[in-house]
Design a protein around this motif. Structure first.
Motif, PDB file in Angstrom:
ATOM      1  N   ARG A 108       0.807  -1.227   0.000  1.00 10.80           N
ATOM      2  CA  ARG A 108       0.000   0.000   0.000  1.00 10.80           C
ATOM      3  C   ARG A 108       0.838   1.276   0.000  1.00 10.80           C
ATOM      4  O   ARG A 108       0.354   2.321  -0.381  1.00 10.80           O
ATOM      5  N   LYS A 109       2.093   1.208   0.420  1.00 11.44           N
ATOM      6  CA  LYS A 109       2.922   2.412   0.418  1.00 11.44           C
ATOM      7  C   LYS A 109       3.579   2.653  -0.949  1.00 11.44           C
ATOM      8  O   LYS A 109       4.081   3.739  -1.207  1.00 11.44           O
ATOM      9  N   ALA A 110       3.565   1.650  -1.803  1.00 10.62           N
ATOM     10  CA  ALA A 110       4.126   1.776  -3.154  1.00 10.62           C
ATOM     11  C   ALA A 110       3.115   2.501  -4.048  1.00 10.62           C
ATOM     12  O   ALA A 110       1.918   2.515  -3.763  1.00 10.62           O
ATOM     13  N   PRO A 111       3.576   3.097  -5.147  1.00  8.37           N
ATOM     14  CA  PRO A 111       2.637   3.699  -6.104  1.00  8.37           C
ATOM     15  C   PRO A 111       1.631   2.649  -6.588  1.00  8.37           C
ATOM     16  O   PRO A 111       1.954   1.455  -6.674  1.00  8.37           O
ATOM     17  N   VAL A 112       0.431   3.090  -6.916  1.00  7.25           N
ATOM     18  CA  VAL A 112      -0.662   2.167  -7.229  1.00  7.25           C
ATOM     19  C   VAL A 112      -0.354   1.274  -8.436  1.00  7.25           C
ATOM     20  O   VAL A 112      -0.541   0.061  -8.370  1.00  7.25           O
ATOM     21  N   PHE A 113       0.087   1.849  -9.542  1.00  5.93           N
ATOM     22  CA  PHE A 113       0.277   1.041 -10.746  1.00  5.93           C
ATOM     23  C   PHE A 113       1.243  -0.117 -10.526  1.00  5.93           C
ATOM     24  O   PHE A 113       0.886  -1.266 -10.795  1.00  5.93           O
ATOM     25  N   PRO A 114       2.472   0.129 -10.053  1.00 10.23           N
ATOM     26  CA  PRO A 114       3.372  -1.026  -9.874  1.00 10.23           C
ATOM     27  C   PRO A 114       2.874  -2.009  -8.809  1.00 10.23           C
ATOM     28  O   PRO A 114       3.026  -3.225  -8.961  1.00 10.23           O
ATOM     29  N   ALA A 115       2.258  -1.502  -7.757  1.00 10.02           N
ATOM     30  CA  ALA A 115       1.725  -2.394  -6.717  1.00 10.02           C
ATOM     31  C   ALA A 115       0.638  -3.286  -7.301  1.00 10.02           C
ATOM     32  O   ALA A 115       0.621  -4.505  -7.071  1.00 10.02           O
ATOM     33  N   ALA A 116      -0.268  -2.700  -8.062  1.00  7.28           N
ATOM     34  CA  ALA A 116      -1.355  -3.466  -8.668  1.00  7.28           C
ATOM     35  C   ALA A 116      -0.830  -4.448  -9.712  1.00  7.28           C
ATOM     36  O   ALA A 116      -1.327  -5.579  -9.818  1.00  7.28           O
ATOM     37  N   LEU A 117       0.178  -4.048 -10.458  1.00  4.16           N
ATOM     38  CA  LEU A 117       0.758  -4.945 -11.464  1.00  4.16           C
ATOM     39  C   LEU A 117       1.415  -6.145 -10.792  1.00  4.16           C
ATOM     40  O   LEU A 117       1.209  -7.291 -11.205  1.00  4.16           O
ATOM     41  N   ILE A 118       2.187  -5.907  -9.756  1.00  2.00           N
ATOM     42  CA  ILE A 118       2.825  -7.008  -9.019  1.00  2.00           C
ATOM     43  C   ILE A 118       1.759  -7.922  -8.421  1.00  2.00           C
ATOM     44  O   ILE A 118       1.849  -9.150  -8.525  1.00  2.00           O
ATOM     45  N   ALA A 119       0.736  -7.329  -7.819  1.00  2.00           N
ATOM     46  CA  ALA A 119      -0.341  -8.120  -7.208  1.00  2.00           C
ATOM     47  C   ALA A 119      -1.066  -8.953  -8.255  1.00  2.00           C
ATOM     48  O   ALA A 119      -1.351 -10.138  -8.029  1.00  2.00           O
ATOM     49  N   ALA A 120      -1.353  -8.364  -9.404  1.00  2.00           N
ATOM     50  CA  ALA A 120      -2.073  -9.083 -10.451  1.00  2.00           C
ATOM     51  C   ALA A 120      -1.219 -10.177 -11.086  1.00  2.00           C
ATOM     52  O   ALA A 120      -1.726 -11.255 -11.395  1.00  2.00           O
ATOM     53  N   VAL A 121       0.055  -9.912 -11.275  1.00  2.00           N
ATOM     54  CA  VAL A 121       0.932 -10.932 -11.881  1.00  2.00           C
ATOM     55  C   VAL A 121       1.159 -12.091 -10.921  1.00  2.00           C
ATOM     56  O   VAL A 121       0.988 -13.255 -11.287  1.00  2.00           O
ATOM     57  N   LEU A 122       1.531 -11.789  -9.683  1.00  2.00           N
ATOM     58  CA  LEU A 122       1.805 -12.877  -8.737  1.00  2.00           C
ATOM     59  C   LEU A 122       0.525 -13.614  -8.344  1.00  2.00           C
ATOM     60  O   LEU A 122       0.495 -14.846  -8.305  1.00  2.00           O
ATOM     61  N   GLY A 123      -0.534 -12.865  -8.072  1.00  2.00           N
ATOM     62  CA  GLY A 123      -1.791 -13.506  -7.703  1.00  2.00           C
ATOM     63  C   GLY A 123      -2.516 -14.084  -8.903  1.00  2.00           C
ATOM     64  O   GLY A 123      -2.975 -15.221  -8.879  1.00  2.00           O
ATOM     65  N   GLY A 124      -2.597 -13.295  -9.958  1.00  2.00           N
ATOM     66  CA  GLY A 124      -3.418 -13.666 -11.097  1.00  2.00           C
ATOM     67  C   GLY A 124      -2.769 -14.543 -12.128  1.00  2.00           C
ATOM     68  O   GLY A 124      -3.455 -15.103 -12.980  1.00  2.00           O
ATOM     69  N   ILE A 125      -1.467 -14.686 -12.084  1.00  2.00           N
ATOM     70  CA  ILE A 125      -0.802 -15.590 -13.025  1.00  2.00           C
ATOM     71  C   ILE A 125      -0.135 -16.728 -12.259  1.00  2.00           C
ATOM     72  O   ILE A 125      -0.476 -17.889 -12.458  1.00  2.00           O
ATOM     73  N   VAL A 126       0.763 -16.419 -11.355  1.00  2.00           N
ATOM     74  CA  VAL A 126       1.506 -17.471 -10.650  1.00  2.00           C
ATOM     75  C   VAL A 126       0.558 -18.357  -9.837  1.00  2.00           C
ATOM     76  O   VAL A 126       0.554 -19.585  -9.977  1.00  2.00           O
ATOM     77  N   VAL A 127      -0.267 -17.748  -9.001  1.00  2.00           N
ATOM     78  CA  VAL A 127      -1.187 -18.529  -8.163  1.00  2.00           C
ATOM     79  C   VAL A 127      -2.229 -19.234  -9.027  1.00  2.00           C
ATOM     80  O   VAL A 127      -2.518 -20.421  -8.834  1.00  2.00           O
ATOM     81  N   MET A 128      -2.790 -18.528  -9.992  1.00  2.00           N
ATOM     82  CA  MET A 128      -3.820 -19.137 -10.836  1.00  2.00           C
ATOM     83  C   MET A 128      -3.271 -20.336 -11.596  1.00  2.00           C
ATOM     84  O   MET A 128      -3.938 -21.366 -11.706  1.00  2.00           O
ATOM     85  N   TYR A 129      -2.053 -20.233 -12.103  1.00  2.00           N
ATOM     86  CA  TYR A 129      -1.493 -21.349 -12.856  1.00  2.00           C
ATOM     87  C   TYR A 129      -1.178 -22.531 -11.955  1.00  2.00           C
ATOM     88  O   TYR A 129      -1.278 -23.678 -12.390  1.00  2.00           O
ATOM     89  N   ALA A 130      -0.807 -22.280 -10.712  1.00  2.00           N
ATOM     90  CA  ALA A 130      -0.569 -23.398  -9.790  1.00  2.00           C
ATOM     91  C   ALA A 130      -1.856 -24.222  -9.638  1.00  2.00           C
ATOM     92  O   ALA A 130      -1.829 -25.456  -9.722  1.00  2.00           O
ATOM     93  N   PHE A 131      -2.974 -23.551  -9.442  1.00  2.00           N
ATOM     94  CA  PHE A 131      -4.265 -24.238  -9.339  1.00  2.00           C
ATOM     95  C   PHE A 131      -4.676 -24.835 -10.685  1.00  2.00           C
ATOM     96  O   PHE A 131      -5.151 -25.966 -10.762  1.00  2.00           O
ATOM     97  N   GLY A 132      -4.518 -24.048 -11.745  1.00  2.00           N
ATOM     98  CA  GLY A 132      -4.951 -24.484 -13.072  1.00  2.00           C
ATOM     99  C   GLY A 132      -4.196 -25.698 -13.574  1.00  2.00           C
ATOM    100  O   GLY A 132      -4.794 -26.629 -14.127  1.00  2.00           O
ATOM    101  N   ILE A 133      -2.891 -25.705 -13.385  1.00  2.00           N
ATOM    102  CA  ILE A 133      -2.074 -26.843 -13.819  1.00  2.00           C
ATOM    103  C   ILE A 133      -2.477 -28.093 -13.054  1.00  2.00           C
ATOM    104  O   ILE A 133      -2.613 -29.174 -13.637  1.00  2.00           O
TER     105      ILE A 133
END
Length: 185
Positions: A108-133
């Motif tokens: 939350r202390k980081a700028p919104v865009f990079p924070a949201a991008l990191i959150a979306a990539v790690l949560g939305g790609i890495v985590v999703m693929y672990a479940f999906g695979i």
């Protein structure tokens, strides 16, 4: 749970359902798992609502789908969707929203865009693929390696979705920062 929280959870479940109206693209070599816009909905719910609210939005959506509502891409719904090779991705949406929201809160202390991008990539790609695979391997009859290879086709689209989620979060933060609940929790 406060009335406002219920409305927010329901709103993001509805946004997720609307993303299901966009056409899906079926891939024969991915054990029948289609490309859809709905993974973006899970990322967005977490980034915007935070961990718990985002995950609750996905639980609500899956509950309504289990009751038979055709809210998944291609008009799918009912208990049958939980017995397809997509099941890992489907249940993974809960974890995607939770992890994306948790990371957004942690950053939350980081700028919104990079924070949201990191959150979306790690949560939305890495985590999703672990479940999906895992789902593709268990239900789709693929080896873990073949399921992993099949998921490679999803990465470019999911990367674009992650950037869109970050742009939406940044735009909302500029115009209505109180709506970015993950930063205000």
């Amino acid at each position: 749970m406060k009335d406002r929280t219920l409305v927010q959870v329901a709103l993001y479940a509805a946004i997720f359902a609307v993303l299901g109206l966009l056409p899906r693209f079926d891939l024969p070599f991915a054990a029948g798992v289609p490309i859809t816009a709905q993974s973006m909905g899970a990322m967005l719910a977490g980034v915007m609502l935070g961990a718990w609210r985002g995950a609750l939005a996905m639980v609500l959506l899956l509950f309504v789908v289990a009751l038979g509502a055709p809210l998944l891409a291609g008009g799918r719904g009912g208990l049958g969707v939980f017995f397809t090779p997509s099941v890992g991705f489907i249940f993974g949406w809960i974890a995607v929203a939770f992890v994306s929201g948790w990371l957004m809160q942690a950053l939350r202390k980081a700028p919104v865009f990079p924070a949201a991008l990191i959150a979306a990539v790690l949560g939305g790609i890495v985590v999703m693929y672990a479940f999906g695979i895992a789902g593709m391997a268990l239900v789709g009859g693929l080896t873990v390696m073949d399921a992993t290879k099949a998921c490679l086709i999803f990465i470019p689209g999911d990367a674009i979705k992650a950037v869109l989620v970050a742009l939406i979060a940044q735009t909302v933060a500029r115009g209505m920062p109180e709506a970015l609940l993950s930063r205000n929790a």
